[in-house]
Design an enzyme around this catalytic site. Structure first.
Site, PDB file in Angstrom:
ATOM      1  N   ASP A 107       0.835  -1.206   0.000  1.00 60.22           N
ATOM      2  CA  ASP A 107       0.000   0.000   0.000  1.00 60.22           C
ATOM      3  C   ASP A 107       0.873   1.260   0.000  1.00 60.22           C
ATOM      4  O   ASP A 107       2.048   1.216   0.379  1.00 60.22           O
ATOM      5  CB  ASP A 107      -0.894   0.035   1.247  1.00 60.22           C
ATOM      6  CG  ASP A 107      -1.887  -1.112   1.265  1.00 60.22           C
ATOM      7  OD1 ASP A 107      -2.166  -1.673   0.196  1.00 60.22           O
ATOM      8  OD2 ASP A 107      -2.367  -1.438   2.367  1.00 60.22           O
TER       9      ASP A 107
HETATM   10  N1  URA Z   1      -1.500  -5.802   4.030  1.00 57.95           N
HETATM   11  C1  URA Z   1      -1.893  -4.526   4.088  1.00 57.95           C
HETATM   12  O1  URA Z   1      -2.882  -4.197   4.712  1.00 57.95           O
HETATM   13  N2  URA Z   1      -1.147  -3.611   3.425  1.00 57.95           N
HETATM   14  C2  URA Z   1      -0.030  -3.924   2.710  1.00 57.95           C
HETATM   15  O2  URA Z   1       0.621  -3.038   2.152  1.00 57.95           O
HETATM   16  C3  URA Z   1       0.351  -5.274   2.671  1.00 57.95           C
HETATM   17  C4  URA Z   1      -0.395  -6.203   3.343  1.00 57.95           C
END
Ligand code: URA
Length: 246
Positions: free
Chosen positions: A110
């Site tokens: 993310d």
């Molecule tokens: N899970 C999440 O919530 N965000 C990420 O970036 C990776 C795994």
């Protein structure tokens, strides 16, 4: 997956005929005369399969010299895991390489997540890593708003129901490191999965940092935003990940 990431397997005679603009019979004659070299040796087999990483030359002139690239990046927060974005810097922008445009991302993070991201131009390699059958384990170090309690461990191990997808998550590991810090191990990658799993306890993830993918660990010498090629040893180790035990 980007177009460049796709494998392009084809027969040698077809490849040379298309590249050189000659017919396949001519390619046979060139081959018989020892004019075609594949990966450094004179080619003898017309039906040999070549792909985008095979080095091919004719009369010493290189027709294709694409090299596979396997890169680890320490992603900083505030960078998008995409090949292009109109508003934000992308992981590709961070690489500062001429060939960066041919790369794709093997497993996204993310916008505000940090840590290990792998980039490659080898579609077969990234598909192998992402394949659900492989179940490659990814480890995330998280810090949380509220204190952790031992009942989280059982809930993560037992799987959690995600209503939007209508699925139960695969068993996940949770190692509690301190009241507000833990390592989470997942063998799948659902949308915002880690945050949503803690969300079921109404506990907000404050930071999320990926520290490992399979047996590949983020190099501690890489500062946020820095990257390097994987070493032959790392490539060998990650290729030897055994299939998940169901
Ligand atoms: N899970 C999440 O919530 N965000 C990420 O970036 C990776 C795994």
């Amino acid at each position: 997956m980007s177009k460049q990431g796709r494998s392009t397997r084809t027969r040698l005679d077809r490849f040379v005929s298309e590249r050189e603009g000659v017919n396949r019979r001519d390619v046979r004659v060139m081959l018989a005369a020892g004019r075609i070299t594949v990966d450094g040796s004179v080619a003898r087999d017309i039906s040999r399969v070549v792909d985008q990483f095979t080095h091919v030359s004719v009369d010493g002139q290189v027709l294709q010299a694409n090299n596979p690239a396997y890169i680890m990046l320490n992603k900083p927060a505030g960078v998008v895991c995409a090949t292009r974005d109109a508003r934000h810097r992308t992981v590709i922008d961070l690489l500062h390489r001429k060939t960066a445009g041919s790369l794709h991302i093997a497993g996204r993070l993310d916008f505000n997540s940090t840590g290990l991201v792998l980039l490659t131009n080898d579609g077969r390699w990234s598909r192998h890593l992402a394949s659900p059958a492989q179940g490659v384990r990814k480890v995330y170090r998280v810090t949380l708003e509220n204190p952790l309690t031992p009942d989280y461990i059982e809930a993560f191990a037992g799987g959690m129901y995600l209503a939007y997808e209508g699925i139960t998550t695969r068993p996940a590991t949770l190692d509690i490191l301190s009241a507000h810090e833990a390592d989470v191990g997942l063998t799948e990658g659902r949308y915002h999965q880690v945050k949503r799993m803690f969300g079921q306890f109404r506990n907000r993830v404050l930071t999320l940092h990926r520290i490992a993918i399979g047996n590949l660990v983020l190099d501690p010498a890489l500062a946020p935003g820095e990257s390097r090629d994987l070493t032959p040893r790392e490539l060998e180790r990650i290729a030897s990940i055994p299939a998940r035990v169901p």
